[in-house]
Design an enzyme around this catalytic site. Structure first.
Site, short mmCIF file in Angstrom:
data_model
loop_
_atom_site.label_atom_id
_atom_site.label_comp_id
_atom_site.label_asym_id
_atom_site.label_seq_id
_atom_site.Cartn_x
_atom_site.Cartn_y
_atom_site.Cartn_z
N GLY B 11 0.83 -1.21 0.00
CA GLY B 11 0.00 0.00 0.00
C GLY B 11 0.85 1.25 0.00
O GLY B 11 1.90 1.30 0.64
N ASN B 111 5.79 -5.46 5.98
CA ASN B 111 6.13 -6.83 6.41
C ASN B 111 6.28 -7.80 5.23
O ASN B 111 7.23 -8.56 5.17
CB ASN B 111 5.04 -7.44 7.31
CG ASN B 111 4.51 -6.48 8.33
OD1 ASN B 111 4.03 -5.43 7.96
ND2 ASN B 111 4.57 -6.84 9.59
N ILE B 140 1.98 3.05 6.65
CA ILE B 140 1.24 3.97 7.52
C ILE B 140 0.79 3.24 8.79
O ILE B 140 0.55 3.86 9.81
CB ILE B 140 0.00 4.60 6.83
CG1 ILE B 140 -1.06 3.57 6.44
CG2 ILE B 140 0.41 5.43 5.63
CD1 ILE B 140 -2.40 4.20 6.07
N ASP B 141 0.69 1.90 8.70
CA ASP B 141 0.16 1.13 9.85
C ASP B 141 1.08 1.14 11.06
O ASP B 141 0.63 0.87 12.17
CB ASP B 141 -0.09 -0.33 9.42
CG ASP B 141 -1.13 -0.44 8.33
OD1 ASP B 141 -1.86 0.54 8.11
OD2 ASP B 141 -1.22 -1.51 7.69
N GLY B 186 -5.09 0.61 9.50
CA GLY B 186 -4.17 0.06 10.49
C GLY B 186 -4.22 -1.45 10.61
O GLY B 186 -3.53 -2.02 11.44
N GLU B 242 -10.09 0.19 11.71
CA GLU B 242 -10.82 -0.73 10.81
C GLU B 242 -10.79 -2.15 11.34
O GLU B 242 -11.68 -2.93 11.07
CB GLU B 242 -10.20 -0.69 9.40
CG GLU B 242 -8.74 -1.15 9.36
CD GLU B 242 -8.15 -1.22 7.95
OE1 GLU B 242 -8.86 -0.90 6.99
OE2 GLU B 242 -6.97 -1.59 7.84
N LEU B 297 -7.70 8.37 1.73
CA LEU B 297 -7.33 9.78 1.98
C LEU B 297 -6.15 9.87 2.95
O LEU B 297 -5.27 10.72 2.79
CB LEU B 297 -8.50 10.57 2.56
CG LEU B 297 -9.51 11.17 1.59
CD1 LEU B 297 -10.18 10.09 0.75
CD2 LEU B 297 -10.57 11.98 2.32
N ARG B 299 -3.66 7.96 3.50
CA ARG B 299 -2.34 7.47 3.11
C ARG B 299 -1.72 8.26 1.96
O ARG B 299 -0.64 7.92 1.49
CB ARG B 299 -2.37 5.97 2.81
CG ARG B 299 -3.11 5.58 1.56
CD ARG B 299 -3.15 4.07 1.41
NE ARG B 299 -3.67 3.72 0.10
CZ ARG B 299 -4.04 2.49 -0.27
NH1 ARG B 299 -3.96 1.51 0.60
NH2 ARG B 299 -4.48 2.26 -1.48
#
Lengths: 409, 409
Positions: B11, B111, B140-141, B186, B242, B297, B299
């Site tokens: 992502g 990962n 971003i997570d 996340g 989420e 939005l 990310r």
């Protein structure tokens, strides 16, 4: 003693506070009114005597409001009825205004609020009461007639175009075909969705298809549009208005489950993007579709507002204060575009009767022949309104916004 | 001839391109590699020989990528199998790398991508092939272990906190009770939702309730939390991950209709906020609830990214280039926090085997006793990562982003 009062009404915008501060600071300069009161939560709050004196508040807080989004004085969705229908309310309101020696009432709002200004002004004139009512425009929807555009629109447009731009990049990363659908507000008009035309990447439009309420929505045509575009490129960005409807007048948003009506009988729209997403996937046109409703984000994104919009909102307020000294009650302020390049505008006064309860639609001439995008005229109209980055203050990495302690509960 | 190649995977984030440009520009300085290739669309693209030479591209475009969100080199979600399972793929890939005289392969990702780096590095060592594989972190997570945080997290956190802040103001305008629910990404971890704790108004938190996947979700408890908070104040802001799920492990997002699975078997989450909205309204706790899924939005919001994050992403890339000269294949770059006040961090190398396929959860000690908010530790951890406004260029009122013409289709 000669005082004035300012109040805000209807849906908030990023720059509605700039108009209030424009009124306040112009009076600081001219010293025409002794006190500048604020009615909290619009006419509804004033009826409850929920009134504060802005001159007595912490100066830094008041000035900080200029760069704080959303109605800092609170708002209401309260449609004042005619005098015949609610005599007591009129009498009570005027008692409160007279008790506070208020000579001018500034109401910052959209069509419905201008209807209130119109009614109260008429009542005062008919009863020979020496209180002026002056309207100050505000709406992200940009749907007020007579004026070129409304404060609040430019900032919402800038946010919508930016999000469209960034998400067109996001949608481009994978090789698999995918679609990003974004839903903008705007009620019956397409101004907000159309503003996404500003977004360009390497000189080409970032948004592929735009659907507005001004053109009846045709499901088969829509699916064909999407199918054809997907033959040209892997990723699509589609922007739709919340208010798009079929030729029979059925709102697409009403086809979704969460629809309802607000107090004025306006349909509460939304969910159009999810409806369209399902249309696309269920018809096997594309499997990967993201649907995002911008919701309230587009009306309070001061962190990336248009400085032009902030300045014009402020000027509308300042001009309203100045106009109130010699001007006529029942008028409101509008914005006139003088020239486009370099962009120049000026405030002017117009009677609220010409604006109240009237809707300015997006011009059909600015929609392409296929009814699925907008023309160069729309781009040229919108571009100057989004210019300039906001001069906001930061604290701890975020914009420093103000919430008036007087409103705490 | 000694060349290197850089590719992006997974992502996108706002700052993943800053890492790529960090690699490229450090080599411009050191001149260690003759050519810096880019593999378009990650390992999947390289297997198709979709390779460009960054040194030959328009310099302005390449530099513009540093402040352009989303994977500018394209991405893929391609999980490389073991050598035993896909021998041909390994052979083909190494043929392509050797043909292009590539000595180092930089893979920017999370990962799953680090698992790819680990596998390829092992294969090269076992077959005595002189190609190094170096990982550069991105997500971003913020769920990569060993390192303090990941590039991409700070910018997403800043956007989430800003949107929470602005919408808490938006929710405050009417006197009627109302709730704004925002859903952050996340996956299985709560880092992103927790970052909304940064948002404050007049020194008080703007977000009232935060629900993370690290604490099992209890419907009755949730409804009670909301009911109690609504007794204290008229408006609530709720932020949820989420990935929140019940004690039985059922994702709330799966209870909505649109759920599915991605290629790696990860549940495709989303729709949690709408589920919670319906819970609240159907149980008669509050009528006016807005649910907003931040979706993609968060990310790609480079227009309000964290400059600290951009700098660290860039440094991770630059450090990876330098490290590749003497360092060991199969390692990746991490970020270590040296001190918090003033904030200082440094890059370091860690073996991908320690990071790949492992998840760093949000610490339970940073969640309050009620399980519905986070503690001061979370605030102190996140704050330095969101600092600084991005030094982006503007064109026509919007950020000037770059889309590489080589990727057009």
């Amino acid at each position: 003693m000669r005082n004035c009062i300012v109040a805000q009404s209807g849906g908030p915008t990023s720059v509605i506070n700039a108009s209030a501060i424009g009124i306040f600071e112009k009076n600081e300069e001219l010293k025409y009114y002794d006190k500048v009161f604020a009615g909290l939560n619009g006419i509804e709050g004033i009826l409850k005597e929920n009134i504060i004196n802005l001159c007595e508040l912490d100066k830094e807080s008041v000035h900080g409001l200029k760069y704080t989004p959303s109605s800092g004085l609170g708002s209401c969705r309260y449609k004042l009825k005619s005098y015949e229908q609610s005599k007591e309310e009129y009498i009570k309101l005027f008692e409160i205004l007279e008790k506070n020696q208020i000579k001018t009432f500034f109401y910052i709002g959209g069509n419905d609020s201008m209807d209130t200004v119109h009614k109260l002004s008429n009542y005062a004139k008919e009863h020979s009461i020496d209180i002026k009512f002056i309207g100050v425009p505000k709406t992200i929807d940009n749907d007020l007639p007579i004026m070129d555009h409304t404060p609040g629109f430019g900032s919402a447009a800038k946010f919508i175009a930016t999000i469209a731009l960034e998400n067109s990049l996001d949608a481009s990363v994978y090789e698999t075909k995918n679609i990003f659908i974004m839903e903008a507000m705007g009620r019956d008009t397409g101004w907000l969705a159309a503003s996404s035309c500003i977004a360009t990447l390497n000189g080409e439009p970032a948004v592929d298809l735009i659907y507005l309420p001004e053109i009846p929505f045709d499901t088969n045509k829509f699916l064909k549009d999407v199918e054809n575009k997907l033959k040209e490129k892997n990723r699509l960005v589609i922007v739709v208005s919340e208010g798009i409807r079929t030729a029979e007048g059925v709102f697409l948003g009403e086809m979704q489950s969460n629809a309802g009506y607000d107090k004025f009988g306006h349909a509460q729209l939304g969910g159009v993007c999810v409806y369209l997403k399902n249309l696309i996937t269920e018809n096997g046109i594309c499997k990967k579709v993201r649907a995002v409703e911008l919701s309230t984000l587009q009306r309070c994104a001061m962190h990336f507002a248009s400085q032009t919009d902030i300045d014009e909102a402020y000027e509308s307020g300042a001009f309203a204060l100045e106009y109130s000294i010699e001007g006529e009650s029942g008028n409101m302020i509008g914005i006139r575009r003088i020239q486009n390049n370099p962009y120049k505008s000026e405030p002017f006064a117009v009677h609220t009767s010409k604006v109240a309860n009237t809707i300015k639609y997006f011009p059909k001439e600015w929609i392409n022949a296929e009814g699925n995008n907008v023309t160069k005229e729309a781009y040229d109209y919108t571009l100057p309104l989004i210019m300039g980055e906001p001069k906001i203050k930061y604290e701890n990495g975020l914009p420093k916004y103000v919430f008036l302690n007087e409103r705490k509960k």
